[in-house]
Design a protein around this motif. Structure first.
Motif, PDB file in Angstrom:
ATOM      1  N   HIS A   3       0.330  -1.391   0.300  1.00  0.00           N
ATOM      2  CA  HIS A   3       0.436   0.181   0.386  1.00  0.00           C
ATOM      3  C   HIS A   3       0.478   1.406   0.242  1.00  0.00           C
ATOM      4  CE1 HIS A   3      -3.526   2.951   0.772  1.00  0.00           C
ATOM      5  NE2 HIS A   3      -2.983   2.269   1.527  1.00  0.00           N
ATOM      6  N   LEU A   4       2.305   1.169   0.536  1.00  0.00           N
ATOM      7  CA  LEU A   4       3.041   2.330   0.961  1.00  0.00           C
ATOM      8  C   LEU A   4       3.086   2.785  -1.195  1.00  0.00           C
ATOM      9  CD1 LEU A   4       5.099   2.137   4.372  1.00  0.00           C
ATOM     10  CD2 LEU A   4       2.707   3.458   3.779  1.00  0.00           C
ATOM     11  N   ASP A   5       3.423   1.642  -1.287  1.00  0.00           N
ATOM     12  CA  ASP A   5       4.137   1.944  -2.800  1.00  0.00           C
ATOM     13  C   ASP A   5       2.812   2.602  -3.710  1.00  0.00           C
ATOM     14  OD1 ASP A   5       6.320   0.955  -2.106  1.00  0.00           O
ATOM     15  OD2 ASP A   5       6.381  -0.897  -2.744  1.00  0.00           O
ATOM     16  N   GLU A   6       1.850   2.198  -3.155  1.00  0.00           N
ATOM     17  CA  GLU A   6       0.947   3.229  -4.414  1.00  0.00           C
ATOM     18  C   GLU A   6       0.201   4.559  -3.669  1.00  0.00           C
ATOM     19  OE1 GLU A   6      -3.886   1.354  -4.000  1.00  0.00           O
ATOM     20  OE2 GLU A   6      -2.679   0.104  -5.214  1.00  0.00           O
ATOM     21  N   PRO A   7       0.779   5.170  -4.868  1.00  0.00           N
ATOM     22  CA  PRO A   7       1.179   7.155  -4.512  1.00  0.00           C
ATOM     23  C   PRO A   7      -0.559   7.146  -4.891  1.00  0.00           C
ATOM     24  CG  PRO A   7       1.610   6.438  -6.631  1.00  0.00           C
ATOM     25  CD  PRO A   7       1.446   5.416  -6.245  1.00  0.00           C
ATOM     26  N   HIS A   8      -1.391   8.183  -4.116  1.00  0.00           N
ATOM     27  CA  HIS A   8      -2.400   8.740  -4.318  1.00  0.00           C
ATOM     28  C   HIS A   8      -2.626   9.724  -4.715  1.00  0.00           C
ATOM     29  CE1 HIS A   8      -6.330  10.138  -1.373  1.00  0.00           C
ATOM     30  NE2 HIS A   8      -6.381   9.637  -2.281  1.00  0.00           N
ATOM     31  N   VAL A   9      -3.732  10.258  -5.394  1.00  0.00           N
ATOM     32  CA  VAL A   9      -4.127  11.020  -6.735  1.00  0.00           C
ATOM     33  C   VAL A   9      -5.444  11.349  -6.946  1.00  0.00           C
ATOM     34  CG1 VAL A   9      -3.681  11.517  -9.132  1.00  0.00           C
ATOM     35  CG2 VAL A   9      -1.595   9.232  -8.346  1.00  0.00           C
ATOM     36  N   LEU A  10      -4.810  12.546  -7.149  1.00  0.00           N
ATOM     37  CA  LEU A  10      -6.888  13.827  -7.771  1.00  0.00           C
ATOM     38  C   LEU A  10      -6.332  13.733  -8.226  1.00  0.00           C
ATOM     39  CD1 LEU A  10      -9.439  14.726  -5.484  1.00  0.00           C
ATOM     40  CD2 LEU A  10      -7.664  16.855  -5.023  1.00  0.00           C
TER      41      LEU A  10
END
Length: 144
Positions: A3-10
C-alpha cells in the motif's frame, strides 16, 4: 503490491467520462485514486475549502499528486493550481494540468505557476507511465 508504494492521486475533471478514463489509467498503474468533479470539491477534499480551518491530515487523505482538467465551470484548473501552490501544506504536491486544447500560452502559464506537467487529452496509458515515473522520483525524495 504494498500500500505504501501506491501513490494517492486526486483526479479533478467536470466530465464524467474523462474522469473515469483518468481513474482507470491511474489504477492500471497501481495508483490509489480519489476523484472530484470540480475545483471546489477538490479544495474541500484537500482541506483547503473556505470554511475549513484545519486540513485533513489523516493518512487516507494524503495526496501525492493532483491531476486536473484546465477547463471546468466555477474554477479552472489554473485557479485550482494557484490555490494549491498558495497553501503552505499542499504547495509541495505536484499538480498536472490536462486540456484538450493545445494553447502554448496557457501551457506556459500553468508551468510558470508551478504545474509539474501539462498533458493533452485524451490522456493515454503512456502519459500515465511517464507521470508515474515522475511521481516515483517525487515520492522517494519527499516521503514522510
Amino acid at each position: 503490491m504494498d500500500h505504501l508504494d501506491e501513490p494517492h492521486v486526486l483526479a479533478v475533471d467536470d466530465n464524467l467520462i474523462d474522469r473515469k478514463l483518468v481513474e482507470k489509467l491511474l489504477k492500471n498503474s497501481s495508483c490509489k485514486v480519489t476523484t472530484a468533479e470540480n475545483g471546489l470539491k477538490a479544495l474541500e477534499y484537500l482541506g483547503l475549502g473556505d470554511d475549513q480551518k484545519h486540513p485533513l491530515n489523516g493518512s487516507d487523505s494524503k495526496v501525492n499528486l493532483i491531476i486536473t482538467d484546465y477547463c471546468m465551470p466555477g474554477m479552472t484548473g489554473y485557479e485550482l493550481l494557484k490555490k494549491i501552490k498558495e497553501s503552505s501544506i499542499m504547495k509541495e504536491v505536484p499538480v498536472v494540468i490536462m486540456s484538450s486544447e493545445n494553447i502554448p500560452t496557457r501551457i506556459n502559464r500553468c508551468l510558470e505557476e508551478g504545474a509539474q506537467m501539462f498533458m493533452l487529452k485524451p490522456i493515454k496509458q503512456s502519459d500515465v507511465k511517464e507521470l508515474r515515473c515522475r511521481l516515483t522520483k517525487y515520492g522517494s525524495s519527499k516521503h514522510s
